[in-house]
Scaffold this motif. Structure first.
Motif, PDB file in Angstrom:
ATOM      1  N   ARG A  78       0.841  -1.198   0.000  1.00  0.00           N
ATOM      2  CA  ARG A  78       0.000   0.000   0.000  1.00  0.00           C
ATOM      3  C   ARG A  78       0.874   1.246   0.000  1.00  0.00           C
ATOM      4  NH1 ARG A  78      -5.485  -0.310   0.923  1.00  0.00           N
ATOM      5  NH2 ARG A  78      -6.212  -2.444   1.209  1.00  0.00           N
ATOM      6  N   CYS A  79       0.377   2.268  -0.675  1.00  0.00           N
ATOM      7  CA  CYS A  79       1.106   3.543  -0.762  1.00  0.00           C
ATOM      8  C   CYS A  79       1.230   4.155   0.639  1.00  0.00           C
ATOM      9  CB  CYS A  79       0.363   4.490  -1.691  1.00  0.00           C
ATOM     10  SG  CYS A  79       1.079   6.140  -1.747  1.00  0.00           S
ATOM     11  N   CYS A  80       2.420   4.617   0.998  1.00  0.00           N
ATOM     12  CA  CYS A  80       2.615   5.184   2.334  1.00  0.00           C
ATOM     13  C   CYS A  80       2.029   6.596   2.436  1.00  0.00           C
ATOM     14  CB  CYS A  80       4.080   5.166   2.734  1.00  0.00           C
ATOM     15  SG  CYS A  80       5.128   6.148   1.681  1.00  0.00           S
ATOM     16  N   HIS A  81       1.552   7.145   1.323  1.00  0.00           N
ATOM     17  CA  HIS A  81       0.916   8.467   1.377  1.00  0.00           C
ATOM     18  C   HIS A  81      -0.613   8.364   1.310  1.00  0.00           C
ATOM     19  CE1 HIS A  81       0.609  12.794   0.966  1.00  0.00           C
ATOM     20  NE2 HIS A  81      -0.242  12.611  -0.023  1.00  0.00           N
ATOM     21  N   CYS A  82      -1.153   7.656   0.308  1.00  0.00           N
ATOM     22  CA  CYS A  82      -2.615   7.648   0.107  1.00  0.00           C
ATOM     23  C   CYS A  82      -3.245   6.312   0.502  1.00  0.00           C
ATOM     24  CB  CYS A  82      -2.952   7.979  -1.341  1.00  0.00           C
ATOM     25  SG  CYS A  82      -2.535   6.656  -2.490  1.00  0.00           S
ATOM     26  N   ASN A  83      -2.420   5.340   0.851  1.00  0.00           N
ATOM     27  CA  ASN A  83      -2.873   4.018   1.312  1.00  0.00           C
ATOM     28  C   ASN A  83      -3.519   3.160   0.222  1.00  0.00           C
ATOM     29  OD1 ASN A  83      -2.880   2.231   3.526  1.00  0.00           O
ATOM     30  ND2 ASN A  83      -5.074   2.565   3.820  1.00  0.00           N
ATOM     31  N   ARG A  84      -3.482   3.607  -1.042  1.00  0.00           N
ATOM     32  CA  ARG A  84      -4.091   2.773  -2.089  1.00  0.00           C
ATOM     33  C   ARG A  84      -3.194   1.565  -2.372  1.00  0.00           C
ATOM     34  NH1 ARG A  84      -5.175   6.532  -6.919  1.00  0.00           N
ATOM     35  NH2 ARG A  84      -3.590   7.859  -5.998  1.00  0.00           N
ATOM     36  N   LYS A  85      -3.836   0.473  -2.803  1.00  0.00           N
ATOM     37  CA  LYS A  85      -3.099  -0.746  -3.134  1.00  0.00           C
ATOM     38  C   LYS A  85      -2.296  -0.515  -4.404  1.00  0.00           C
ATOM     39  CE  LYS A  85      -5.093  -5.094  -1.630  1.00  0.00           C
ATOM     40  NZ  LYS A  85      -5.847  -6.271  -2.063  1.00  0.00           N
ATOM     41  N   PHE A  91       5.770   4.748  -2.304  1.00  0.00           N
ATOM     42  CA  PHE A  91       4.629   5.477  -2.855  1.00  0.00           C
ATOM     43  C   PHE A  91       4.041   4.730  -4.052  1.00  0.00           C
ATOM     44  CE2 PHE A  91       7.405   8.512  -0.802  1.00  0.00           C
ATOM     45  CZ  PHE A  91       6.529   9.284  -0.066  1.00  0.00           C
ATOM     46  N   CYS A  92       2.720   4.984  -4.317  1.00  0.00           N
ATOM     47  CA  CYS A  92       2.115   4.461  -5.538  1.00  0.00           C
ATOM     48  C   CYS A  92       2.584   5.339  -6.704  1.00  0.00           C
ATOM     49  CB  CYS A  92       0.592   4.452  -5.424  1.00  0.00           C
ATOM     50  SG  CYS A  92      -0.150   6.090  -5.363  1.00  0.00           S
ATOM     51  N   TYR A  93       2.317   4.911  -7.923  1.00  0.00           N
ATOM     52  CA  TYR A  93       2.806   5.660  -9.074  1.00  0.00           C
ATOM     53  C   TYR A  93       2.230   7.079  -9.143  1.00  0.00           C
ATOM     54  CZ  TYR A  93       4.457   6.614 -13.776  1.00  0.00           C
ATOM     55  OH  TYR A  93       5.075   7.186 -14.855  1.00  0.00           O
ATOM     56  N   PRO A  94       0.891   7.246  -8.991  1.00  0.00           N
ATOM     57  CA  PRO A  94       0.354   8.623  -9.041  1.00  0.00           C
ATOM     58  C   PRO A  94       0.967   9.541  -7.975  1.00  0.00           C
ATOM     59  CG  PRO A  94      -1.426   7.041  -9.234  1.00  0.00           C
ATOM     60  CD  PRO A  94      -0.189   6.257  -8.884  1.00  0.00           C
ATOM     61  N   CYS A  95       1.155   9.053  -6.761  1.00  0.00           N
ATOM     62  CA  CYS A  95       1.767   9.895  -5.715  1.00  0.00           C
ATOM     63  C   CYS A  95       3.213  10.220  -6.075  1.00  0.00           C
ATOM     64  CB  CYS A  95       1.704   9.210  -4.359  1.00  0.00           C
ATOM     65  SG  CYS A  95       0.058   9.250  -3.621  1.00  0.00           S
ATOM     66  N   MET A  96       3.914   9.241  -6.630  1.00  0.00           N
ATOM     67  CA  MET A  96       5.317   9.455  -7.000  1.00  0.00           C
ATOM     68  C   MET A  96       5.424  10.568  -8.045  1.00  0.00           C
ATOM     69  SD  MET A  96       7.760   8.559  -9.504  1.00  0.00           S
ATOM     70  CE  MET A  96       7.334   7.040 -10.338  1.00  0.00           C
TER      71      MET A  96
END
Ligand SMILES: [Zn+2]
Length: 172
Positions: free
Chosen positions: A52-59, A68-73
């Motif tokens: 899970r993304c450490c910022h938005c928690n999405r899988k 981080f997930c790709y969009p957050c990155m």
């Protein structure tokens, strides 16, 4: 005694106690597991195949920039290239991805320091990250040598010092 905790792993927390020793805690979900009492004991970690993304928690299938997930990155200032190269901080050009984050994290006093880890290193850190940054690096000794008013300046000083000290460790 058996303790079973379940949740997302976070970066290890190291704090210095009154005896000058480092105490480590492993964040799992909402819990913090004190690791020092577990030295010499057996510890089992089971990965449930879920990132899970450490910022938005999405899988996410893969994590980027340390969790981080790709969009957050793509979106967050803390994932921009200038985090690795502080001398390229572009806040003052008005192009920071998240100006409010940049203001609180980059446009604040920074220290340039020398640290003794496996060898002599020059590094930079925010004033609030001393001594956390040094504990994270496993430094046995550290010495702040310059205090400057923002991240860009610390990067420029670090770059100038790198001519004399080859090894560098960079930080946010
Ligand atoms: Zn995310």
């Amino acid at each position: 005694m058996t303790t079973i905790e379940q949740g997302a792993l976070r970066k290890l927390i190291g704090t210095r106690n009154e005896n000058g020793e480092v105490e480590y805690q492993l964040p799992i979900g909402d819990q913090r597991i004190a690791l020092n009492p577990l030295i010499g004991k057996e510890l089992q970690l089971i990965f449930h195949n879920e990132i899970r993304c450490c910022h938005c928690n999405r899988k996410t299938k893969k994590s980027y920039s340390q969790g981080f997930c790709y969009p957050c990155m793509q979106k967050l200032a803390q994932c921009d290239m200038c985090i690795m190269k502080p001398e390229t901080c572009h806040y003052e050009q008005g192009t920071c991805r998240e100006p409010s984050w940049g203001k609180s994290h980059c446009m604040v006093p920074h220290y340039v320091y020398l640290a003794n880890t496996s060898g002599l290193k020059v590094g930079i850190t925010r004033h609030t990250q001393i001594p956390t940054r040094w504990i994270d690096q496993g430094a046995t000794q550290a010495l702040p040598i310059f205090k400057v008013s923002n991240r860009l300046q610390s990067g420029l000083v670090e770059t100038a010092l790198a001519e004399f000290i080859s090894d560098k460790t960079r930080a946010c």
